[in-house]
Scaffold this motif. Structure first.
Motif, PDB file in Angstrom:
ATOM      1  N   GLN A  26       0.767  -1.099  -0.138  1.00  0.00           N
ATOM      2  CA  GLN A  26       0.114   0.149   0.052  1.00  0.00           C
ATOM      3  C   GLN A  26       0.729   1.186   0.093  1.00  0.00           C
ATOM      4  O   GLN A  26       0.460   2.293  -0.686  1.00  0.00           O
ATOM      5  CB  GLN A  26      -1.009   0.257   1.091  1.00  0.00           C
ATOM      6  N   TYR A  27       2.018   0.976   0.806  1.00  0.00           N
ATOM      7  CA  TYR A  27       2.924   2.521   0.615  1.00  0.00           C
ATOM      8  C   TYR A  27       3.563   2.685  -0.682  1.00  0.00           C
ATOM      9  O   TYR A  27       3.547   3.660  -1.410  1.00  0.00           O
ATOM     10  CB  TYR A  27       3.922   2.282   1.621  1.00  0.00           C
ATOM     11  N   ILE A  53      -0.798  -5.193  -9.064  1.00  0.00           N
ATOM     12  CA  ILE A  53      -1.521  -6.582  -9.553  1.00  0.00           C
ATOM     13  C   ILE A  53      -1.499  -7.284  -8.061  1.00  0.00           C
ATOM     14  O   ILE A  53      -2.398  -8.063  -7.655  1.00  0.00           O
ATOM     15  CB  ILE A  53      -0.791  -7.259 -10.527  1.00  0.00           C
ATOM     16  N   ALA A  54      -0.283  -7.158  -7.386  1.00  0.00           N
ATOM     17  CA  ALA A  54      -0.130  -7.925  -6.126  1.00  0.00           C
ATOM     18  C   ALA A  54      -0.852  -7.580  -4.706  1.00  0.00           C
ATOM     19  O   ALA A  54      -1.323  -8.123  -3.960  1.00  0.00           O
ATOM     20  CB  ALA A  54       1.456  -7.966  -5.801  1.00  0.00           C
ATOM     21  N   GLY A  55      -1.497  -6.166  -5.015  1.00  0.00           N
ATOM     22  CA  GLY A  55      -1.937  -5.579  -3.713  1.00  0.00           C
ATOM     23  C   GLY A  55      -3.066  -6.164  -3.498  1.00  0.00           C
ATOM     24  O   GLY A  55      -3.672  -6.578  -2.294  1.00  0.00           O
ATOM     25  N   GLY A  95      -7.617   0.125  -1.763  1.00  0.00           N
ATOM     26  CA  GLY A  95      -6.471   0.759  -2.364  1.00  0.00           C
ATOM     27  C   GLY A  95      -6.158   2.079  -1.896  1.00  0.00           C
ATOM     28  O   GLY A  95      -6.421   2.442  -0.926  1.00  0.00           O
ATOM     29  N   GLN A  96      -5.334   3.032  -2.830  1.00  0.00           N
ATOM     30  CA  GLN A  96      -4.844   4.260  -2.467  1.00  0.00           C
ATOM     31  C   GLN A  96      -5.560   5.355  -3.129  1.00  0.00           C
ATOM     32  O   GLN A  96      -5.869   4.824  -4.710  1.00  0.00           O
ATOM     33  CB  GLN A  96      -3.367   4.269  -2.663  1.00  0.00           C
ATOM     34  N   PRO A  97      -5.727   6.409  -2.786  1.00  0.00           N
ATOM     35  CA  PRO A  97      -6.406   7.464  -3.696  1.00  0.00           C
ATOM     36  C   PRO A  97      -5.868   7.903  -4.757  1.00  0.00           C
ATOM     37  O   PRO A  97      -6.318   8.565  -5.867  1.00  0.00           O
ATOM     38  CB  PRO A  97      -6.584   8.551  -2.748  1.00  0.00           C
ATOM     39  N   LEU A  98      -4.382   7.989  -4.744  1.00  0.00           N
ATOM     40  CA  LEU A  98      -3.668   8.250  -6.102  1.00  0.00           C
ATOM     41  C   LEU A  98      -3.439   7.319  -7.013  1.00  0.00           C
ATOM     42  O   LEU A  98      -2.567   7.493  -8.068  1.00  0.00           O
ATOM     43  CB  LEU A  98      -2.222   8.601  -5.405  1.00  0.00           C
TER      44      LEU A  98
END
Length: 489
Positions: A26-27, A53-55, A95-98
């Protein structure tokens, strides 16, 4: 250490490694925004793809491992904290917003992510309700994390759906129609040409900031002439520098809308929800810190602290990033960054690729599989030159010249828009066959011809440095890049 000892160690540490790996991914995804935007970091984009893909895969595998582990062992307190990791994994699945999509095709998979949302939330809630045996403070922390995880995970398919091609067309249609109704009538092509020509001829250069209101031109949606004429007077009055910055601001907004969740959080309500996410994560961390941990596994306590702390920090990163955009110093740094990143033009030269201008690298030699060798071989020859400002200037001069000296009515307007190189062949009519080929074939023919003319013996080194000559080659290489590397564009 024997095989049995290794298997025993893996059984003990498997879930811990998976959740920590998911947190690390995530980072990577959060900071991938700059990897995707900064040309100097383009070699790291394969890591972004792997992380994207792995996240989801690692988080889903960790939830499955948690389910199986709790099903096999019901020894109570020693592994009770593990069940708190389920809502954290849901947060990771959000996920992440970016980065919401890595490619345009990912936006069309929002239905698949919706099914994943329902199934994984069901598994996580089932795990928690069946095997939870902790105290009330930890229960409150878990509820807050579940609320955060479900909200973030639900936001993912919504963002993908909002950025899909059909949704983008529908939104832009709803945006443009009110603009047409506002005028009460629709301009004809002839009326548009006459008013537009008047705007171009009577314009006075200014540097007043202006931003394109809609990204309709990036959705293959033809705007009405009435809508165009409302935008044109503001744009043509800008000098080249400010017009260039306005276009790049529009492109950046389009990138954010297609590949990031930023496009779905521009409303006040959604921005407030991201602030709420941060405080939900912080509240859960505080509650876990104040809870009693006697009897729990020390290793699980450490892993839980890492997960809660890193998750809270990650949730605060984005609001802090938004707030920093209003700080003068940060705005100045961001503008310098935009100047550096926006001035890059991707280049792909077919002649250089065929003659192997660069020596094969170790990576290319290790690519034993044919499809992998072709992929690396093709992408290794992509170059980036800081020439966007000059190229945009040449194109803008061409358009201005057309409006002033060539376009007088609807018929000449259509002919000007259909030009593919007729002006360049005014003295070489025998080469007109190259323009009658399909568009992709014409691009390849003209690309090779441009490169041969650039290195022709009669062309002096001083002539190669001229603005028009260099820009012609840059545009040719960019067209080859779009055709061969980014055909979806």
């Amino acid at each position: 250490m024997g095989l049995s000892s290794a298997m025993q160690w893996w059984e003990e540490w498997q879930l811990r490694i998976l959740v920590l790996a998911s947190c690390f991914i995530q980072y990577v995804l959060f900071f991938s925004f700059w990897v995707r935007r900064v040309p100097l970091l383009r070699r790291l984009r394969v890591l972004v793809w792997v992380a994207y893909i792995a996240g989801g895969a690692v988080a889903i595998y960790a939830l499955a491992a948690l389910f199986n582990r709790r099903k096999q062992t019901c020894d109570g307190e020693s592994s009770a904290l593990e069940i708190l990791w389920a809502p954290v994994l849901l947060i990771h699945l959000g996920g992440q917003p970016l980065i919401s999509a890595y490619s345009l095709e990912d936006n069309d998979l929002w239905k698949r992510h919706t099914i994943t949302l329902v199934s994984q939330v069901t598994v996580a809630l089932y795990d928690f309700c069946k095997w939870w045996s902790g105290e009330k403070i930890l229960l409150t922390a878990a509820i807050l994390l579940f609320l955060l995880g479900i909200l973030k995970f639900a936001n993912k398919p919504f963002s993908l759906r909002s950025s899909s091609f059909n949704s983008l067309q529908s939104f832009n249609t709803r945006f443009i129609l009110p603009q047409q109704q506002e005028h009460g009538f629709e301009h004809s092509l002839e009326e548009y040409v006459q008013e537009a020509k008047k705007c171009v001829l009577e314009r006075e250069a200014c540097s007043q900031g202006w931003k394109i209101e809609s990204n309709y031109m990036f959705a293959d949606l033809s705007a009405s002439y009435s809508f165009r004429i409302t935008q044109l007077p503001y744009f043509v009055k800008l000098d080249h520098m400010h017009a260039y910055n306005a276009l790049h601001a529009c492109v950046a907004d389009t990138f954010n809308g297609l590949y990031c969740k930023i496009g779905s959080i521009e409303t006040y309500l959604n921005l407030r929800s991201f602030v709420l996410f941060s405080f939900l994560a912080l509240a859960s961390l505080v509650l876990f810190t104040k809870s009693h941990k006697d009897g729990y596994n020390e290793k699980d306590i450490t892993v839980t602290y890492i997960l809660f702390g890193c998750t809270t920090a990650l949730e605060f990163f984005f609001p802090c990033l938004v707030i920093s955009s209003f700080i003068p110093y940060c705005v100045s740094v961001n503008q310098k960054y935009n100047v550096m990143s926006n001035d890059i033009v991707s280049q792909y030269n077919l002649v250089s690729f065929c003659v192997r201008k660069k020596k094969p690298t170790l990576m290319m030699k290790l690519a034993t599989f044919n499809f992998l060798r072709q992929f690396i071989n093709k992408h290794w020859y992509i170059e980036h030159v800081p020439r966007a400002f000059q190229v945009t200037g040449v194109v803008r001069q061409h358009v201005n010249h057309g409006w002033k000296n060539y376009i007088y009515g609807a018929a000449s307007y259509r002919r000007f828009n259909d030009l593919q190189g007729q002006w360049a062949l005014r003295r070489h009519h025998q080469l007109g066959w190259s323009l009658k080929k399909p568009f992709d074939q014409s691009i390849l023919i003209w690309h090779i011809a441009t490169d041969l003319c650039f290195y022709h013996p009669n062309t002096s080194p001083q002539c190669r440095q001229e603005e028009g000559t260099q820009c012609s080659r840059d545009i040719s290489n960019y067209m080859a890049y779009l055709l061969l590397i980014r055909p979806e564009s």
